[in-house]
Design an enzyme around this catalytic site. Structure first.
Site, PDB file in Angstrom:
ATOM      1  N   THR A 172       0.842  -1.205   0.000  1.00  0.00           N
ATOM      2  CA  THR A 172       0.000   0.000   0.000  1.00  0.00           C
ATOM      3  C   THR A 172       0.875   1.252   0.000  1.00  0.00           C
ATOM      4  O   THR A 172       1.992   1.212   0.508  1.00  0.00           O
ATOM      5  CB  THR A 172      -0.862  -0.004   1.279  1.00  0.00           C
ATOM      6  OG1 THR A 172      -1.835  -1.023   1.142  1.00  0.00           O
ATOM      7  CG2 THR A 172      -1.546   1.316   1.545  1.00  0.00           C
ATOM      8  N   GLY A 202     -10.498  -2.296   4.587  1.00  0.00           N
ATOM      9  CA  GLY A 202      -9.375  -2.237   5.535  1.00  0.00           C
ATOM     10  C   GLY A 202      -9.276  -0.852   6.155  1.00  0.00           C
ATOM     11  O   GLY A 202     -10.229  -0.065   6.129  1.00  0.00           O
ATOM     12  N   THR A 222       0.188   1.678   7.535  1.00  0.00           N
ATOM     13  CA  THR A 222       0.232   0.613   6.537  1.00  0.00           C
ATOM     14  C   THR A 222       0.429  -0.711   7.259  1.00  0.00           C
ATOM     15  O   THR A 222       0.875  -0.748   8.403  1.00  0.00           O
ATOM     16  CB  THR A 222       1.355   0.839   5.499  1.00  0.00           C
ATOM     17  OG1 THR A 222       1.428  -0.312   4.651  1.00  0.00           O
ATOM     18  CG2 THR A 222       2.714   1.065   6.136  1.00  0.00           C
ATOM     19  N   GLY A 223       0.053  -1.800   6.577  1.00  0.00           N
ATOM     20  CA  GLY A 223       0.168  -3.113   7.184  1.00  0.00           C
ATOM     21  C   GLY A 223      -1.196  -3.777   7.296  1.00  0.00           C
ATOM     22  O   GLY A 223      -2.122  -3.432   6.555  1.00  0.00           O
TER      23      GLY A 223
HETATM   24  N1  ASP Z   1      -3.484  -1.507   5.251  1.00  0.00           N
HETATM   25  C1  ASP Z   1      -3.808  -2.089   3.966  1.00  0.00           C
HETATM   26  C2  ASP Z   1      -5.077  -2.895   4.095  1.00  0.00           C
HETATM   27  O1  ASP Z   1      -5.277  -3.545   5.098  1.00  0.00           O
HETATM   28  C3  ASP Z   1      -2.737  -2.951   3.441  1.00  0.00           C
HETATM   29  C4  ASP Z   1      -1.357  -2.333   3.426  1.00  0.00           C
HETATM   30  O2  ASP Z   1      -1.080  -1.384   4.129  1.00  0.00           O
HETATM   31  O3  ASP Z   1      -0.528  -2.802   2.653  1.00  0.00           O
HETATM   32  O4  ASP Z   1      -5.858  -2.922   3.167  1.00  0.00           O
END
Ligand code: ASP
Length: 298
Positions: A172, A202, A222-223
């Site tokens: 992301t 998300g 992020t995550g």
């Molecule tokens: N936070 C994003 C999600 O859960 C994914 C990411 O940060 O890569 O959709």
């Protein structure tokens, strides 16, 4: 001179570190150039995110991850230090959802528009869906289906267990900028997590979880989205700024016993434009420029 900008290209286990390095450097330099040419923090964030959405190294725009059915739906968000915000979620195959989030902020009375309603607004504003699937993601999706085959319908628990290794990779994108007036903007864009159930939302479009901006700074997450949302993470970090400063607030949050094992990460700027970043995931790609000084993740 207060200008400052930081971008991230996701937290998790990043396989292609050189592609991430190239991508975040390109985006942060373009955002910085915009700031130097007098752009607002909002426009600098937009400039950086448009570049990341075009880059197939990242899970946003072109190159987004596929959901369980093999479709692409994208989420994006924007927030300014004056409290204005806009976000979209579950938008079909839009290359630049950050533009839709900005339009939602500027043209509607709403903060978050999802699904068919968001698709309709995109069409109305001339944004057309594209095939954003890359060869790499099609192959990954086929592999994922092979691993979970038959289990999704028959045994839900098994499906989630088998899906877990695919969550290691999160690409992301996000950006926080501060312009000459001291105003902040934060923006995010994502294709969501691989193999997610269609309709899943998300943290990326959720104010306070995926992002927060206010007079004292701005934070982008992020995550693993579900984990970020459970702790209303970005606001939780932001609200520590007055008492201890952004850096200490972020470090304290990441060190908490209920947080330290989570595959999540954050970037932000404090009220002086000082960039901060931190993650509990294996990797997080980031780069910043402040007063012309550049740094990037190692
Ligand atoms: N936070 C994003 C999600 O859960 C994914 C990411 O940060 O890569 O959709």
């Amino acid at each position: 001179m207060k200008r400052s900008i930081i971008v991230h290209g996701g937290a998790g286990y990043i396989k292609d570190l050189p592609a991430h390095k190239k991508g975040v450097e390109h985006a942060v330099r373009a955002g910085w150039e915009a700031l130097e040419n007098g752009a607002s923090a909002q426009n600098a964030v937009k400039t950086a995110i448009l570049i990341l959405e075009d880059d197939p190294a990242f899970d946003s725009g072109y190159g987004s991850y596929l959901d369980l059915k093999g479709d692409i739906s994208v989420d994006a968000s924007i927030m300014l230090s004056n409290g204005n915000s806009g976000a979209c979620s579950n938008v079909s195959s839009l290359r630049h959802p950050i533009e839709l989030a900005i339009k939602i902020m500027e043209e509607t009375d709403h903060l978050l528009i999802v699904g068919a309603g968001a698709d309709a607004l995109a069409r109305r504003w001339g944004m057309k869906p594209e095939d954003l699937r890359t060869e790499k993601e099609i192959i990954k999706h086929k592999k994922l289906l092979k691993i979970i085959s038959g289990k999704a319908a028959s045994d839900e628990k098994e499906y989630y267990t088998k899906l877990r290794p695919f969550r290691d990779l999160s690409d992301t994108v996000g950006c926080v900028a501060m312009d000459d007036t001291g105003a902040f903007a934060v923006g995010l864009s994502t294709g969501g997590m691989r193999g997610r159930l269609p309709g899943r939302i998300g943290d990326t479009p959720v104010l306070g979880s995926g992002f927060y901006a206010g007079p004292s700074g701005a934070v982008a997450a992020t995550g693993h989205g579900e984990k970020i949302m459970r702790h209303v993470s970005s606001y939780e970090i932001y609200r520590g700024i007055e008492a201890e400063g952004l850096k200490a607030s972020l470090q304290g949050f990441l060190a908490r016993s209920d947080i330290r094992d989570l595959d999540i990460g954050f970037i932000g700027l404090d009220k002086d434009g000082e960039p901060v970043w931190g993650h509990n995931s294996a990797h997080m790609s980031w780069a910043y420029i402040r007063d012309g000084n550049y740094d990037i993740f190692k």
